[in-house]
Scaffold this motif. Structure first.
Motif, PDB file in Angstrom:
ATOM      1  N   TYR A 105       0.841  -1.179   0.000  1.00  0.00           N
ATOM      2  CA  TYR A 105       0.000   0.000   0.000  1.00  0.00           C
ATOM      3  C   TYR A 105       0.890   1.248   0.000  1.00  0.00           C
ATOM      4  CZ  TYR A 105      -4.059  -2.916   1.055  1.00  0.00           C
ATOM      5  OH  TYR A 105      -5.062  -3.856   0.985  1.00  0.00           O
ATOM      6  N   PRO A 106       0.380   2.382  -0.450  1.00  0.00           N
ATOM      7  CA  PRO A 106       1.210   3.596  -0.498  1.00  0.00           C
ATOM      8  C   PRO A 106       1.856   3.960   0.838  1.00  0.00           C
ATOM      9  CG  PRO A 106      -0.808   3.935  -1.732  1.00  0.00           C
ATOM     10  CD  PRO A 106      -0.952   2.602  -1.043  1.00  0.00           C
ATOM     11  N   TYR A 107       1.138   3.730   1.958  1.00  0.00           N
ATOM     12  CA  TYR A 107       1.707   4.107   3.261  1.00  0.00           C
ATOM     13  C   TYR A 107       2.898   3.222   3.650  1.00  0.00           C
ATOM     14  CZ  TYR A 107      -0.861   0.184   5.414  1.00  0.00           C
ATOM     15  OH  TYR A 107      -1.332  -1.065   5.755  1.00  0.00           O
ATOM     16  N   GLU A 108       3.096   2.104   2.943  1.00  0.00           N
ATOM     17  CA  GLU A 108       4.219   1.214   3.238  1.00  0.00           C
ATOM     18  C   GLU A 108       5.480   1.571   2.442  1.00  0.00           C
ATOM     19  OE1 GLU A 108       2.720  -3.132   4.087  1.00  0.00           O
ATOM     20  OE2 GLU A 108       1.643  -2.368   2.323  1.00  0.00           O
ATOM     21  N   VAL A 109       5.348   2.458   1.484  1.00  0.00           N
ATOM     22  CA  VAL A 109       6.482   2.826   0.625  1.00  0.00           C
ATOM     23  C   VAL A 109       7.013   4.196   1.037  1.00  0.00           C
ATOM     24  CG1 VAL A 109       7.253   3.264  -1.740  1.00  0.00           C
ATOM     25  CG2 VAL A 109       5.548   1.486  -1.284  1.00  0.00           C
ATOM     26  N   ARG A 110       8.290   4.267   1.386  1.00  0.00           N
ATOM     27  CA  ARG A 110       8.905   5.527   1.794  1.00  0.00           C
ATOM     28  C   ARG A 110       9.305   6.360   0.580  1.00  0.00           C
ATOM     29  NH1 ARG A 110      13.045   3.328   6.530  1.00  0.00           N
ATOM     30  NH2 ARG A 110      11.433   2.779   8.072  1.00  0.00           N
ATOM     31  N   SER A 111       9.218   7.663   0.735  1.00  0.00           N
ATOM     32  CA  SER A 111       9.625   8.567  -0.341  1.00  0.00           C
ATOM     33  C   SER A 111      11.143   8.612  -0.422  1.00  0.00           C
ATOM     34  CB  SER A 111       9.071   9.973  -0.084  1.00  0.00           C
ATOM     35  OG  SER A 111       9.613  10.895  -1.013  1.00  0.00           O
ATOM     36  N   GLU A 112      11.647   8.675  -1.637  1.00  0.00           N
ATOM     37  CA  GLU A 112      13.105   8.700  -1.826  1.00  0.00           C
ATOM     38  C   GLU A 112      13.717  10.055  -1.518  1.00  0.00           C
ATOM     39  OE1 GLU A 112      11.343  10.144  -5.626  1.00  0.00           O
ATOM     40  OE2 GLU A 112      10.882   8.586  -4.148  1.00  0.00           O
ATOM     41  N   THR A 113      12.903  11.113  -1.501  1.00  0.00           N
ATOM     42  CA  THR A 113      13.448  12.467  -1.348  1.00  0.00           C
ATOM     43  C   THR A 113      14.204  12.664  -0.044  1.00  0.00           C
ATOM     44  OG1 THR A 113      11.305  13.185  -0.482  1.00  0.00           O
ATOM     45  CG2 THR A 113      11.711  13.513  -2.833  1.00  0.00           C
ATOM     46  N   GLU A 114      13.704  12.061   1.057  1.00  0.00           N
ATOM     47  CA  GLU A 114      14.372  12.235   2.349  1.00  0.00           C
ATOM     48  C   GLU A 114      15.734  11.545   2.396  1.00  0.00           C
ATOM     49  OE1 GLU A 114      12.535   9.894   5.632  1.00  0.00           O
ATOM     50  OE2 GLU A 114      11.013   9.384   4.122  1.00  0.00           O
ATOM     51  N   TYR A 115      15.999  10.652   1.451  1.00  0.00           N
ATOM     52  CA  TYR A 115      17.290   9.964   1.406  1.00  0.00           C
ATOM     53  C   TYR A 115      18.223  10.572   0.355  1.00  0.00           C
ATOM     54  CZ  TYR A 115      14.526   6.488   3.916  1.00  0.00           C
ATOM     55  OH  TYR A 115      13.710   5.864   4.814  1.00  0.00           O
ATOM     56  N   PHE A 116      17.654  11.118  -0.718  1.00  0.00           N
ATOM     57  CA  PHE A 116      18.456  11.584  -1.851  1.00  0.00           C
ATOM     58  C   PHE A 116      18.779  13.076  -1.811  1.00  0.00           C
ATOM     59  CE2 PHE A 116      16.560   8.013  -4.713  1.00  0.00           C
ATOM     60  CZ  PHE A 116      17.234   7.074  -3.948  1.00  0.00           C
ATOM     61  N   ASP A 117      18.183  13.830  -0.889  1.00  0.00           N
ATOM     62  CA  ASP A 117      18.364  15.279  -0.874  1.00  0.00           C
ATOM     63  C   ASP A 117      19.814  15.702  -0.683  1.00  0.00           C
ATOM     64  OD1 ASP A 117      15.780  15.849  -1.413  1.00  0.00           O
ATOM     65  OD2 ASP A 117      15.190  16.314   0.652  1.00  0.00           O
ATOM     66  N   ASP A 118      20.588  14.920   0.060  1.00  0.00           N
ATOM     67  CA  ASP A 118      21.971  15.304   0.367  1.00  0.00           C
ATOM     68  C   ASP A 118      22.988  14.816  -0.665  1.00  0.00           C
ATOM     69  OD1 ASP A 118      21.108  16.573   2.656  1.00  0.00           O
ATOM     70  OD2 ASP A 118      21.367  14.795   3.924  1.00  0.00           O
ATOM     71  N   ILE A 119      22.522  14.148  -1.724  1.00  0.00           N
ATOM     72  CA  ILE A 119      23.452  13.690  -2.764  1.00  0.00           C
ATOM     73  C   ILE A 119      23.899  14.892  -3.589  1.00  0.00           C
ATOM     74  CG2 ILE A 119      23.732  12.238  -4.817  1.00  0.00           C
ATOM     75  CD1 ILE A 119      21.678  10.330  -3.662  1.00  0.00           C
ATOM     76  N   GLN A 120      25.210  15.042  -3.717  1.00  0.00           N
ATOM     77  CA  GLN A 120      25.757  16.195  -4.432  1.00  0.00           C
ATOM     78  C   GLN A 120      25.520  16.098  -5.936  1.00  0.00           C
ATOM     79  OE1 GLN A 120      29.885  16.662  -3.384  1.00  0.00           O
ATOM     80  NE2 GLN A 120      29.488  16.602  -1.184  1.00  0.00           N
ATOM     81  N   ASP A 121      25.334  17.228  -6.554  1.00  0.00           N
ATOM     82  CA  ASP A 121      25.179  17.299  -8.008  1.00  0.00           C
ATOM     83  C   ASP A 121      26.567  17.394  -8.638  1.00  0.00           C
ATOM     84  OD1 ASP A 121      24.261  17.544 -10.549  1.00  0.00           O
ATOM     85  OD2 ASP A 121      23.587  19.627 -10.368  1.00  0.00           O
ATOM     86  N   VAL A 122      27.075  16.269  -9.120  1.00  0.00           N
ATOM     87  CA  VAL A 122      28.447  16.196  -9.634  1.00  0.00           C
ATOM     88  C   VAL A 122      28.443  16.276 -11.157  1.00  0.00           C
ATOM     89  CG1 VAL A 122      30.543  14.797  -9.727  1.00  0.00           C
ATOM     90  CG2 VAL A 122      29.117  14.787  -7.664  1.00  0.00           C
ATOM     91  N   LYS A 123      29.336  17.065 -11.718  1.00  0.00           N
ATOM     92  CA  LYS A 123      29.491  17.178 -13.169  1.00  0.00           C
ATOM     93  C   LYS A 123      30.543  16.179 -13.638  1.00  0.00           C
ATOM     94  CE  LYS A 123      26.604  20.607 -13.339  1.00  0.00           C
ATOM     95  NZ  LYS A 123      25.244  20.402 -13.904  1.00  0.00           N
ATOM     96  N   LEU A 124      30.155  15.269 -14.498  1.00  0.00           N
ATOM     97  CA  LEU A 124      31.070  14.246 -15.002  1.00  0.00           C
ATOM     98  C   LEU A 124      31.518  14.590 -16.415  1.00  0.00           C
ATOM     99  CD1 LEU A 124      29.160  11.055 -13.806  1.00  0.00           C
ATOM    100  CD2 LEU A 124      31.080  12.177 -12.683  1.00  0.00           C
ATOM    101  N   THR A 125      32.771  14.260 -16.709  1.00  0.00           N
ATOM    102  CA  THR A 125      33.296  14.517 -18.050  1.00  0.00           C
ATOM    103  C   THR A 125      32.883  13.401 -18.995  1.00  0.00           C
ATOM    104  OG1 THR A 125      35.374  13.335 -17.678  1.00  0.00           O
ATOM    105  CG2 THR A 125      35.296  15.665 -17.021  1.00  0.00           C
ATOM    106  N   LYS A 126      32.919  13.688 -20.275  1.00  0.00           N
ATOM    107  CA  LYS A 126      32.556  12.697 -21.289  1.00  0.00           C
ATOM    108  C   LYS A 126      33.513  11.517 -21.260  1.00  0.00           C
ATOM    109  CE  LYS A 126      31.643  12.169 -26.242  1.00  0.00           C
ATOM    110  NZ  LYS A 126      32.524  10.996 -26.401  1.00  0.00           N
TER     111      LYS A 126
END
Length: 328
Positions: free
Chosen positions: A169-190
């Motif tokens: 059920y929806p109440y059993e599935v946790r939102s990913e935002t509370e875990y992914f918010d602190d992941i840095q936005d890294v720029k990768l080269t080709k």
């Protein structure tokens, strides 16, 4: 012995109904499991249900369900009261809707079951429902009660039967935002991405679960066989650490070089496994590679070693099986 159904009832699509049986599609019974025993006596540990305050043992007829509302306050709920609120889906899987399979988020999947006609009647109705789902290229969503709780079940054709997957059920599935918010936005080269893609290409292949090996299960069986035969148990050496990655580009280059060197070996191993003829599996049993030894365990181990050193004969080796015990 035929497998035992987890649930029996009816599958219904509008006015089309047929008797069905539900069977688990997966099993953990063949895994090595342990019982807890008393180190001093070797006897198995037995658990008793006792009153948390008095310490007295409580019989099954005196145990009821209770919902905790405070530290020492519970709302008692009887079996009759639970039966009174039982849902219609207790004995019927009612198909409510059809949805595209791609719409179902993988996080909602719990476990798979096999759904088959129960008995000699109802095969026509079962086939109509199955082929309707197949022709629509969709998944049927219904409701089923297992262990007194209602579950959502997704039904889809599988060969001549249906596979039903329980959904959360929806109440059993946790939102990913509370875990992914602190992941840095890294720029990768080709160049980095190109090297990583080359590594992926080297490791790419078809999904072949028969090639999967449970290394821990294999190690458990090896440990048990050694202890049964009285063989010495060598202490495992601590693996060397690879160290921290200093330069990501260098790590990618070294990884690609390693994959190029090991690819031929992996291919040979894969072909060897595929060439082996699969052994006939005995349900509920796990094959042990060494014979069971009693008091003469060490002598048996020595004889076994002598046989291994001697020239091989045409006779096939005798293998013994040991029934896996459930954990207590």
């Amino acid at each position: 012995m035929a497998p035992r159904a987890n649930w029996k009832g009816f599958l219904r699509l509008s006015l089309v109904t047929c008797p069905v049986a539900l069977y688990p599609a997966t099993s953990d019974t063949e895994k090595v499991s342990f019982n807890q025993i008393n180190r001093k006596t070797g006897h198995r540990i037995k658990y008793l249900k006792v009153d948390a305050e008095t310490g007295d043992e409580v019989t099954s007829e005196d145990i009821v369900k209770g919902y905790k509302v405070d530290t020492d306050t519970y709302i008692e709920v009887t079996k009759d009261e639970l039966d009174d609120i039982a849902l219609d889906s207790t004995h019927t899987i009612e198909i409510d809707e059809f949805v595209p399979k791609t719409d179902i988020d993988n996080r909602y999947l719990i476990r798979p079951y096999y759904l088959v006609p129960d008995g000699k009647v109802g095969h026509d109705a079962f086939a109509v429902i199955r082929e309707t789902i197949r022709s629509m290229d969709k998944v049927a969503i219904g409701r089923i009660v297992l262990t007194n709780r209602e579950h959502i079940i997704a039904l889809e054709p599988l060969a001549s039967g249906l596979m039903g997957t329980l959904l959360r059920y929806p109440y059993e599935v946790r939102s990913e935002t509370e875990y992914f918010d602190d992941i840095q936005d890294v720029k990768l080269t080709k160049d980095m991405l190109d090297l990583a893609k080359h590594i992926v290409e080297k490791k790419s292949g078809a999904f072949e679960p028969e090639l999967f090996e449970d290394h821990y299960e294999t190690a458990l069986i090896d440990l048990i066989n050694k202890k049964r035969s009285g063989a010495p148990i060598a202490a495992k050496s601590t693996p060397k650490s690879g160290g921290n990655v200093i330069n990501l580009m260098d790590a990618l280059k070294k990884s690609l070089a390693t994959e190029k060197d090991t690819a031929p070996v992996a291919k040979v191993a894969k072909e060897t496994v595929k060439a082996k003829k699969p052994k006939k599996r005995v349900e509920g049993q796990r094959e042990m590679l060494l014979p069971i030894s009693g008091k003469g365990g060490k002598d048996a181990a020595a004889k076994e070693a002598t046989k291994e050193a001697a020239p091989k004969k045409a006779d096939k080796p005798v293998r013994a099986t040991a029934r896996t015990k459930k954990a207590g």
